[in-house]
Motif scaffolding. Structure first.
Motif, PDB file in Angstrom:
ATOM      1  N   GLY A 256       0.770  -1.238  -0.229  1.00 16.48           N
ATOM      2  CA  GLY A 256      -0.087  -0.095  -0.095  1.00 16.48           C
ATOM      3  C   GLY A 256       1.090   1.343   0.243  1.00 16.48           C
ATOM      4  O   GLY A 256       0.913   1.816  -0.888  1.00 16.48           O
ATOM      5  N   SER A 257       1.340   1.603   1.138  1.00 21.13           N
ATOM      6  CA  SER A 257       2.147   2.632   1.376  1.00 21.13           C
ATOM      7  C   SER A 257       3.453   2.468   2.242  1.00 21.13           C
ATOM      8  O   SER A 257       3.445   1.529   3.179  1.00 21.13           O
ATOM      9  CB  SER A 257       1.618   4.042   1.336  1.00 21.13           C
TER      10      SER A 257
ATOM     11  N   ALA B 245       2.249  -1.833  -4.777  1.00 25.49           N
ATOM     12  CA  ALA B 245       0.852  -1.269  -4.898  1.00 25.49           C
ATOM     13  C   ALA B 245      -0.338  -1.935  -4.806  1.00 25.49           C
ATOM     14  O   ALA B 245      -1.026  -2.063  -5.745  1.00 25.49           O
ATOM     15  CB  ALA B 245       0.997  -0.387  -5.990  1.00 25.49           C
TER      16      ALA B 245
ATOM     17  N   ASP C  61      -3.343  -2.298  -2.192  1.00 21.36           N
ATOM     18  CA  ASP C  61      -4.257  -1.678  -0.891  1.00 21.36           C
ATOM     19  C   ASP C  61      -5.177  -2.651  -0.283  1.00 21.36           C
ATOM     20  O   ASP C  61      -5.179  -2.628   0.905  1.00 21.36           O
ATOM     21  CB  ASP C  61      -4.797  -0.429  -1.374  1.00 21.36           C
ATOM     22  N   ASP C  62      -5.798  -3.474  -1.030  1.00 28.03           N
ATOM     23  CA  ASP C  62      -6.788  -4.474  -0.441  1.00 28.03           C
ATOM     24  C   ASP C  62      -6.015  -5.509   0.060  1.00 28.03           C
ATOM     25  O   ASP C  62      -5.022  -6.079  -0.456  1.00 28.03           O
ATOM     26  CB  ASP C  62      -7.623  -4.678  -1.559  1.00 28.03           C
TER      27      ASP C  62
END
Length: 75
Positions: A10-11, A25, A27-28
């Motif tokens: 995610g980050s 990358a 996020d889910d």
């Protein structure tokens, strides 16, 4: 022990105290995709060791990473 690197999904979190962070990358919550991302990084970077944490339901996907790293032949 050489430089310590981390993988973040995610980050990139701050203050991990590692020399490099690889950001995936995704996020889910997708443990299968996470495992495949880790397998790709292991194959690309060839680390000396991999340490991964997970919940009980994640172990099947972490097993994929384990199997990949065991198949690697030492240089």
């Amino acid at each position: 022990l050489g430089p310590v690197e981390a993988v973040a999904f995610g980050s990139a979190p701050e203050g991990l105290g590692v020399s490099r962070i690889h950001v995936v990358a995704l996020d889910d919550y997708a443990p299968g995709a996470w495992a495949q991302s880790l397998v790709g990084l292991v194959e690309e970077l060839g680390p000396d060791a991999v340490v991964a944490a997970g919940f009980v339901h994640d172990h099947r996907d972490l097993r994929r990473l384990h199997d990949c790293t065991r198949k690697r032949k030492p240089e």
